[in-house]
Design an enzyme around this catalytic site. Structure first.
Site, PDB file in Angstrom:
ATOM      1  N   GLY A 228       0.843  -1.166   0.127  1.00  0.00           N
ATOM      2  CA  GLY A 228       0.042  -0.039   0.155  1.00  0.00           C
ATOM      3  C   GLY A 228       0.778   1.052   0.022  1.00  0.00           C
ATOM      4  O   GLY A 228       0.612   2.160   0.664  1.00  0.00           O
TER       5      GLY A 228
ATOM      6  N   VAL B  68      -0.962   6.056   4.560  1.00  0.00           N
ATOM      7  CA  VAL B  68       0.049   5.867   5.541  1.00  0.00           C
ATOM      8  C   VAL B  68       1.433   5.425   4.730  1.00  0.00           C
ATOM      9  O   VAL B  68       2.528   5.836   4.911  1.00  0.00           O
ATOM     10  CB  VAL B  68      -0.388   4.865   6.375  1.00  0.00           C
TER      11      VAL B  68
ATOM     12  N   TYR C  22     -16.312  -4.246   6.195  1.00  0.00           N
ATOM     13  CA  TYR C  22     -14.941  -3.819   6.344  1.00  0.00           C
ATOM     14  C   TYR C  22     -14.455  -4.138   7.765  1.00  0.00           C
ATOM     15  O   TYR C  22     -13.422  -4.948   7.862  1.00  0.00           O
ATOM     16  CB  TYR C  22     -14.765  -2.423   6.235  1.00  0.00           C
TER      17      TYR C  22
ATOM     18  N   PRO D 189      -4.927   2.237  14.501  1.00  0.00           N
ATOM     19  CA  PRO D 189      -4.900   3.751  14.353  1.00  0.00           C
ATOM     20  C   PRO D 189      -6.303   4.328  14.455  1.00  0.00           C
ATOM     21  O   PRO D 189      -7.365   3.509  14.001  1.00  0.00           O
ATOM     22  CB  PRO D 189      -4.153   4.045  13.280  1.00  0.00           C
ATOM     23  N   THR D 190      -6.628   5.307  15.090  1.00  0.00           N
ATOM     24  CA  THR D 190      -7.906   6.115  14.959  1.00  0.00           C
ATOM     25  C   THR D 190      -7.918   6.560  13.509  1.00  0.00           C
ATOM     26  O   THR D 190      -6.985   6.152  12.612  1.00  0.00           O
ATOM     27  CB  THR D 190      -7.856   7.242  16.093  1.00  0.00           C
TER      28      THR D 190
ATOM     29  N   ILE E 163      -7.254   8.379  10.536  1.00  0.00           N
ATOM     30  CA  ILE E 163      -6.023   9.031   9.909  1.00  0.00           C
ATOM     31  C   ILE E 163      -6.154  10.015   8.834  1.00  0.00           C
ATOM     32  O   ILE E 163      -7.143   9.826   8.184  1.00  0.00           O
ATOM     33  CB  ILE E 163      -4.834   7.730   9.333  1.00  0.00           C
TER      34      ILE E 163
ATOM     35  N   HIS F 209     -12.766   9.710   3.340  1.00  0.00           N
ATOM     36  CA  HIS F 209     -12.839  10.019   4.611  1.00  0.00           C
ATOM     37  C   HIS F 209     -13.266  11.408   4.796  1.00  0.00           C
ATOM     38  O   HIS F 209     -13.338  12.373   3.880  1.00  0.00           O
ATOM     39  CB  HIS F 209     -11.663   9.640   5.513  1.00  0.00           C
TER      40      HIS F 209
ATOM     41  N   ARG G 142     -14.691  12.352  16.888  1.00  0.00           N
ATOM     42  CA  ARG G 142     -13.690  11.520  16.411  1.00  0.00           C
ATOM     43  C   ARG G 142     -12.140  11.874  16.780  1.00  0.00           C
ATOM     44  O   ARG G 142     -12.054  13.041  17.312  1.00  0.00           O
ATOM     45  CB  ARG G 142     -13.493  11.532  14.774  1.00  0.00           C
TER      46      ARG G 142
ATOM     47  N   ASP H 243     -24.423   9.839   9.654  1.00  0.00           N
ATOM     48  CA  ASP H 243     -23.397  10.232  11.020  1.00  0.00           C
ATOM     49  C   ASP H 243     -22.498   9.155  11.219  1.00  0.00           C
ATOM     50  O   ASP H 243     -21.188   9.526  11.858  1.00  0.00           O
ATOM     51  CB  ASP H 243     -24.127  10.401  12.127  1.00  0.00           C
TER      52      ASP H 243
HETATM   53  P1  GDP Z   1     -15.913   6.999  10.092  1.00  0.00           P
HETATM   54  O1  GDP Z   1     -15.068   7.416  11.380  1.00  0.00           O
HETATM   55  O2  GDP Z   1     -15.736   5.650   9.651  1.00  0.00           O
HETATM   56  O3  GDP Z   1     -17.222   7.443  10.096  1.00  0.00           O
HETATM   57  O4  GDP Z   1     -15.317   8.022   8.953  1.00  0.00           O
HETATM   58  P2  GDP Z   1     -15.633   9.223   7.906  1.00  0.00           P
HETATM   59  O5  GDP Z   1     -14.429   9.857   7.967  1.00  0.00           O
HETATM   60  O6  GDP Z   1     -16.336   8.816   6.825  1.00  0.00           O
HETATM   61  O7  GDP Z   1     -16.557  10.108   8.818  1.00  0.00           O
HETATM   62  C1  GDP Z   1     -16.588  10.786   9.761  1.00  0.00           C
HETATM   63  C2  GDP Z   1     -17.635  11.571  10.337  1.00  0.00           C
HETATM   64  O8  GDP Z   1     -17.715  12.785   9.746  1.00  0.00           O
HETATM   65  C3  GDP Z   1     -19.042  11.031  10.235  1.00  0.00           C
HETATM   66  O9  GDP Z   1     -19.976  11.338  11.310  1.00  0.00           O
HETATM   67  C4  GDP Z   1     -19.624  11.791   8.936  1.00  0.00           C
HETATM   68  O10 GDP Z   1     -20.976  12.005   8.985  1.00  0.00           O
HETATM   69  C5  GDP Z   1     -18.996  13.098   9.288  1.00  0.00           C
HETATM   70  N1  GDP Z   1     -19.012  13.826   8.010  1.00  0.00           N
HETATM   71  C6  GDP Z   1     -19.229  15.155   7.597  1.00  0.00           C
HETATM   72  N2  GDP Z   1     -19.010  15.430   6.156  1.00  0.00           N
HETATM   73  C7  GDP Z   1     -18.596  14.340   5.511  1.00  0.00           C
HETATM   74  C8  GDP Z   1     -18.233  14.047   4.307  1.00  0.00           C
HETATM   75  O11 GDP Z   1     -18.561  15.090   3.402  1.00  0.00           O
HETATM   76  N3  GDP Z   1     -17.718  13.006   3.990  1.00  0.00           N
HETATM   77  C9  GDP Z   1     -17.377  11.824   5.031  1.00  0.00           C
HETATM   78  N4  GDP Z   1     -17.135  10.924   4.739  1.00  0.00           N
HETATM   79  N5  GDP Z   1     -18.121  12.038   6.349  1.00  0.00           N
HETATM   80  C10 GDP Z   1     -18.300  13.391   6.619  1.00  0.00           C
END
Ligand code: GDP
Length: 311
Positions: free
Chosen positions: A8, A13, A135, A162-163, A165, A178, A207, A267
């Site tokens: 990867g 990373v 996943y 990891p939390t 990244i 993400h 997060r 969410d």
């Molecule tokens: P997760 O930790 O696996 O849920 O990873 P994500 O990075 O996809 O999302 C983290 C949080 O960010 C969630 O609560 C989403 O609802 C919020 N979020 C807000 N706007 C966005 C966006 O545009 N994309 C993603 N992926 N998440 C978003």
């Protein structure tokens, strides 16, 4: 010790490991294929062919990853790709006689319903959150495989958790990426097109973000020094709300338009706070990159490389 191989190696990373390494990117071969994986690892780990340059340790970062959108829409891909890649890489490493391997797990593989904070011993205590269960189960199996191989073959294989990244070289795909890369990209487009900035969900979820360069530094330590059957959580133990992340990104990108929270969008899990005390006992003086600095560097990388980044 011989050389380090990183799978990867083009990823978030993987691209942060520098120096004399064997960098395996997706262009080298498809790790979902058993024979391809064996051919690659055998070639580099073969002591007759490579001599003192033979690979004897692997940091295994390759995998199919994505945000809450990607995880919900492509559960089949997320399951298949990850279970095949992990199974093939760990088995090929064993067969080739690779001494040490560190695999990447993730905090989203933890049970949805579990007592916080998350610790290394709680991975398998219940079903994961529905949004990323495919996943999560695939990744949990890497932990099962590693423990089984330690027991049966006495191998020094282990894993890190990891939390969330973030950092340069991420996938800035708006639908499947993400939150941080997606928000940076959306903010960039909102400025360009003079439109509103749309955030998914309520903005209230929490997060813990960790900078990709810190993850690479910590994992370099792990591959040389950590040998426990239990994974090691890599976490700052500092939570931040999505709303606060939005504020930091919009401020740094100088976005002055409207911010809209689209509550019809997922969410994901509300929070997944981690206990990093095990990491702290090993590396009490490790200095994490402050979030504001990591975000600035990530935005700089994004804007300077807009035409070439993954998006
Ligand atoms: P997760 O930790 O696996 O849920 O990873 P994500 O990075 O996809 O999302 C983290 C949080 O960010 C969630 O609560 C989403 O609802 C919020 N979020 C807000 N706007 C966005 C966006 O545009 N994309 C993603 N992926 N998440 C978003």
């Amino acid at each position: 010790m011989g050389r380090l191989l990183v799978t990867g190696a083009n990823g978030l990373v993987g691209s942060q490991f520098k120096g004399d390494i064997i960098a395996i990117t997706s262009h080298v071969g498809d790790l979902r294929d058993k024979k391809t994986t064996e051919d690659i690892i055998n070639f580099y780990a073969d002591k007759d062919r490579q001599g003192i340059f033979a690979v004897d340790k692997i940091i295994h970062c390759a995998g199919k990853v994505g945000g809450v959108g990607g995880n919900m829409n492509y559960k089949g891909d997320f399951f298949y790709d990850n279970i095949m890649i992990n199974t093939n890489v760990i088995e090929a490493a064993r067969k080739a006689g690779v001494e040490k391997l560190v695999a990447f797990l993730s905090t989203c593989i933890f049970p949805d319903n579990v007592e916080y904070p998350l610790t290394e011993s709680k991975i398998h205590l219940g079903p994961p959150h529905f949004s990323n269960d495919a996943y999560a189960y695939a990744k949990r199996m890497a932990d099962v495989q590693i423990r089984a191989y330690r027991e049966q073959y006495g191998l020094k294989y282990t894993s890190v958790i990891p939390t969330n990244i973030y950092g340069p070289n991420d996938n800035f795909d708006i639908k499947n990426g993400h939150v941080i890369p997606s928000l940076i990209h959306k903010c960039y487009l909102a400025i360009e097109n003079k439109t509103d900035l749309e955030i998914w969900g309520y903005g209230t979820p929490l997060r813990e973000f960790i900078y990709s360069k810190d993850v690479a530094k910590l994992t370099t330590w792990v591959v040389d020094n950590y040998d426990d059957s239990e994974p090691l959580i890599l976490s700052t133990s500092e939570e931040i709300s999505i709303k606060d992340v939005v504020d930091i990104i919009t401020e740094n990108m100088n976005f002055k338009g409207n911010i809209i929270f689209d509550k019809t969008k997922p969410d994901g899990q509300f929070r997944k706070p981690c206990d990093n005390s095990k990491l702290k006992t090993y590396l009490p003086n490790f200095k994490f990159t402050p979030f504001e600095i990591g975000i600035k560097e990530t935005i700089k990388h994004f804007t300077e490389n807009y035409n070439n980044i993954r998006k």
